[in-house]
Design a protein around this motif. Structure first.
Motif, short mmCIF file in Angstrom:
data_model
loop_
_atom_site.label_atom_id
_atom_site.label_comp_id
_atom_site.label_asym_id
_atom_site.label_seq_id
_atom_site.Cartn_x
_atom_site.Cartn_y
_atom_site.Cartn_z
N ARG A 86 -3.18 1.75 43.89
CA ARG A 86 -2.89 1.28 45.30
C ARG A 86 -2.15 2.03 46.00
O ARG A 86 -2.14 2.30 47.22
CB ARG A 86 -2.45 -0.09 45.27
CG ARG A 86 -3.63 -1.17 44.86
CD ARG A 86 -3.23 -2.44 44.78
NE ARG A 86 -4.17 -3.61 44.56
CZ ARG A 86 -3.98 -4.86 44.28
NH1 ARG A 86 -2.87 -5.11 44.26
NH2 ARG A 86 -4.89 -5.46 44.31
N MET A 122 -3.93 4.91 47.24
CA MET A 122 -5.09 4.36 48.38
C MET A 122 -4.15 4.04 49.64
O MET A 122 -5.06 3.55 50.56
CB MET A 122 -5.79 3.35 47.81
CG MET A 122 -6.90 3.78 46.69
SD MET A 122 -7.86 5.06 47.13
CE MET A 122 -8.76 4.71 48.65
N THR A 172 -9.40 8.85 54.61
CA THR A 172 -10.42 7.63 54.06
C THR A 172 -11.77 7.86 53.71
O THR A 172 -12.63 7.64 53.30
CB THR A 172 -10.38 6.33 54.61
OG1 THR A 172 -11.03 5.46 54.26
CG2 THR A 172 -10.67 6.62 56.28
N TYR A 227 -13.45 4.36 46.96
CA TYR A 227 -12.77 3.44 46.29
C TYR A 227 -13.37 2.16 45.83
O TYR A 227 -13.92 1.55 46.36
CB TYR A 227 -11.53 3.30 46.98
CG TYR A 227 -10.46 2.02 46.39
CD1 TYR A 227 -10.16 2.30 45.06
CD2 TYR A 227 -10.16 0.90 47.43
CE1 TYR A 227 -9.05 1.23 44.71
CE2 TYR A 227 -9.07 0.14 46.72
CZ TYR A 227 -8.71 0.27 45.27
OH TYR A 227 -7.94 -0.68 44.95
N PRO A 236 -12.12 -1.06 43.83
CA PRO A 236 -11.16 -1.87 43.29
C PRO A 236 -11.61 -2.41 41.97
O PRO A 236 -12.76 -2.70 41.86
CB PRO A 236 -11.02 -3.00 44.47
CG PRO A 236 -11.95 -2.63 45.43
CD PRO A 236 -12.93 -1.83 45.15
N LYS A 260 -15.53 3.90 56.55
CA LYS A 260 -15.09 5.09 56.07
C LYS A 260 -15.44 6.17 57.12
O LYS A 260 -15.40 7.34 56.53
CB LYS A 260 -15.83 5.38 54.80
CG LYS A 260 -15.51 4.59 53.86
CD LYS A 260 -14.24 4.58 53.13
CE LYS A 260 -13.87 3.79 52.21
NZ LYS A 260 -12.55 4.10 51.67
#
Lengths: 319, 414
Positions: free
Chosen positions: A51, A54, A77, A82, A84, A106
């Motif tokens: 995290r 990110m 980005t 990603y 999660p 994105k």
């Protein structure tokens, strides 16, 4: 394997939550084009680390650098995919709309996102579901939709948090295929897991952390060599030649268990099994078997982490 | 910016696509119409069948029966007084064949007394209408007895209609006092309902992203503040579309209601079809949007700090109460739109979104008060949004226990 500027660099990054330190001065460096495993027991700080990479959490101390720039994931980005740990999609939205929306997040154009999403749905056998609502899909199909959303914008760095958890065997295979395909195309993959067998099969490089601290990192082979010890099994085909002489060389072999036609060796530190093979052949021995038995990553992991810590501690799902 | 736009569009398109939106579009005007018309209907209670027991010597009973039938509220039958009439009529009331009966004797003219017995004597509008009819007939009989020409009596009885125009520097909101009152009442109800409804919409949208964890992907792509703003704008756009639909629907409904069916009814004098001016619409929309932004930012924060639907429902209560309080205070405002309380409420940002439009509709407000109130409102929106965004930013990634007040303060300061 290495490139001048690593894709992801963590420089003594720390993150504290009320009452405990989730990540403690963690430094790591991920070169371009590798599959990098972030390994550790539950609660080790894997998700917190991801995290912070990110940009979802800000480190309390230390710095994250991505693509050679002093900025976290949000600035890049469009180049990062990603997934999660806890999965979920908008349940009432249509599959295609979800994919297009997430691709727009994105930075993709609507139209190209639509085309690309349709191609991916086709590829994973979901084409006829494109206009259905997410909650009409089976769990496995939803997982596939979520992979697609992770890689739809063709990112250079793919970050997968526990990508295999909760997958059925078919999707596990699909996930592996996606990862390997990405690597073939020169992408960098960072994934976290607490399942060592998967890491062992997929990782080029890895980092093992526990209680927020780094225990070891580097190339998989190096780690195995330095931490696993090296076991060598040698079988002879009648002629042992000067094998006993080779086995006695402490620069090569630290320990030997010789049964005559069969021997188990432990390699000396820094010793190269290839040199032993060459020495044995040179000594006139005829070999029927020459096998390196590496300690499994699992064993190394248990040795490093300790049997207690290898199991879940605290049970904080967000750490 | 393009990402915020994508968030706005998703919120808008997904909501407008859902059946729920169209049900609201359809049921909304009916609901508001009902809230608006219901008091009238309830006060009227439909046409009443009554009997007039006539024990008078003269024409009074006949006159009253005719006037009652001429009003649209009653159907009256004259029954000559006699032995057992009262008992039999009482029986009919008990069997619900008639609503009640009026007993007229000569005492009505002499001492102004008459009696009504019925199953329901609390219908305010109906009793007032009955009283009026009897009163008019009695006074006509009295005048004639005193030797006044019946033509003069008829002429004297022609009613007047008082039109009221508030005087001020602007155009009048509603044309009469009754219309101003209805407009204010109606706007208050719509504002309250819509702000609450769409605020909660924002909350559940935040909660959905939190519980499904999509928020992690989103927050790694755009700043939490941008996400929150996109959400609020998207839901706001839905509410504007909903208003357009409601506006058209309500117009049609009110146009139908304007037919003279209930023209003689007492309750109708309180609720009259208002004429909505452009300025009123502008004030309404400005305060609706202001109130919506103010409250939905708070609702977004509430959604972010909760982990489940139930938790959110609990946590939103303080926010909802602020709104309920503003709504309740509307009734005080309607009584006296220029009292100190009213002025204060229309300046305080939490209540001004309802209080100011209500005051505007009910009476005359100096322009500087509106300007001041709007400036305070916009300033508060900025402040509240900033605070809510900070709670939102921390909250959307938290799982487990809901934060207490002290933790919230820490989140805001962090």
């Amino acid at each position: 394997m290495t490139s001048p500027t690593p894709l992801v660099v963590l420089d003594r990054v720390s993150k504290r939550f009320a009452g405990h330190t989730a990540v403690d001065e963690l430094s790591l460096s991920i070169p371009t084009g590798v599959v990098y495993g972030l390994l550790g027991p539950n609660g080790a700080g894997k998700t917190t680390t991801i995290r912070m990479i990110m940009d979802i959490l800000q480190p309390d101390a230390g710095a994250v650098r991505l693509f050679g720039q002093p900025s976290g994931g949000r600035a890049h980005t469009e180049r990062i995919g990603y997934l999660p740990e806890e999965r979920g999609l908008y349940r009432k939205m249509r599959v295609l709309d979800v994919l297009v929306f997430l691709a727009e997040m994105k930075g993709m154009e609507r139209r190209s996102a639509r085309d690309r999403a349709a191609q991916w749905l086709e590829r994973l056998g979901l084409a006829q579901w494109a206009q259905r609502r997410i909650d009409e899909l089976s769990k496995g199909m939803q997982q596939k939709v979520q992979f697609i959303s992770t890689v739809l914008h063709d990112p250079d760095l793919v970050v997968l948090d526990e990508p295999f958890s909760g997958l059925d065997p078919v999707n596990t295979q699909a996930m592996k295929d996606v990862v390997l395909d990405l690597r073939r195309r020169g992408k960098t993959i960072l994934f976290s897991t607490h399942i060592m067998e998967q890491a062992e099969k997929l990782c080029d490089q890895l980092c093992i952390i526990a209680r927020g601290r780094k225990l070891v990192d580097g190339a998989l082979g190096d780690i195995k060599r330095t931490h696993g010890g090296h076991h060598l099994v040698v079988g002879f085909d009648g002629h042992t030649g000067g094998a006993a002489h080779v086995f006695a060389d402490r620069a090569l072999v630290s320990k030997v268990d010789n049964y005559g036609q069969y021997a188990e060796l432990e390699l000396a530190a820094d010793a190269d099994a290839q040199r032993i093979l060459a020495a044995l052949v040179e000594s006139g021995a005829r070999l029927s078997r020459f096998e390196l038995q590496e300690a499994s990553l699992h064993k190394i992991f248990i040795d490093l982490v300790g049997p207690d810590a290898a199991h879940a501690e605290g049970g904080r799902s967000d750490a | 910016m393009r990402k915020v736009w994508a968030v706005v569009r998703r919120e808008f398109v997904e909501r407008v696509r859902r059946r729920w939106f169209w049900i609201m579009a359809l049921v909304g005007p009916l609901f508001f119409g009902a809230v608006f018309v219901l008091p009238t209907v309830l006060a009227r209670g439909g046409v009443r069948n009554i009997a007039v027991v006539d024990a008078t010597a003269g024409t009074l009973g006949g006159r009253i029966t005719d006037s009652l039938n001429a009003s649209h509220a009653f159907e009256a039958v004259r029954v000559p007084a006699g032995r057992g009439v009262i008992d039999s009529l009482t029986g009919q009331v008990e069997h619900q064949r008639i609503s009640g009966f009026l007993i007229l004797t000569d005492a009505a003219v002499d001492s102004g007394r008459a009696e009504y017995r019925g199953s329901n004597v609390s219908g305010f509008g109906a009793m007032r209408a009955l009283e009026r009819v009897v009163g008019e007939a009695v006074s006509a009989v009295r005048l004639e007895r005193a030797g006044v020409d019946p033509k003069v009596v008829a002429e004297a009885r022609r009613p007047i209609q008082l039109t009221t125009h508030p005087i001020g520097g602007r155009s009048v909101a509603g044309e009469t006092a009754a219309q101003s009152f209805s407009l204010a009442y109606f706007m208050g109800i719509i504002l309250y309902t819509a702000i609450l409804l769409y605020g909660i919409n924002v909350m559940s949208s935040v909660l959905e992203e939190k519980t499904t964890r999509i928020v992690e992907v989103l927050v790694s792509s755009l700043r939490p503040f941008e996400l929150m703003v996109g959400k609020v704008l998207g839901v706001g756009a839905v509410s504007i579309l909903q208003f357009l639909i409601w506006g058209v629907g309500a117009r049609l409904l009110l146009a139908r209601r304007a037919s003279p069916v209930a023209a003689s009814d007492a309750a109708d004098e309180i609720f009259q079809v208002p004429h909505v001016s452009g300025a009123t619409l502008a004030i309404f929309m400005a305060y609706f949007l202001g109130g919506f932004f103010l409250y939905s930012a708070m609702f977004a924060a509430v959604g972010a700090m909760s982990s489940t639907e139930q938790e959110a429902r609990q946590a939103q209560q303080p926010v909802a109460w602020l709104l309920v309080l503003s709504f309740i205070s509307m009734f005080a405002l309607l009584n006296d739109p220029n009292s100190t309380l009213a002025v204060t409420l229309s300046l305080v940002p939490l209540s001004s979104p309802i209080a100011m439009p209500v005051r505007w509709a009910a009476g005359n407000i100096p322009g500087y008060e509106i300007a001041l109130s709007l400036v305070i409102l916009v300033g508060s929106i900025i402040g509240v949004t900033w605070t809510a965004a900070r709670i939102y930013r921390v909250g959307i990634l938290m799982t487990g226990k809901r934060p207490n007040l002290r933790e919230l303060v820490r989140w805001v300061r962090a």
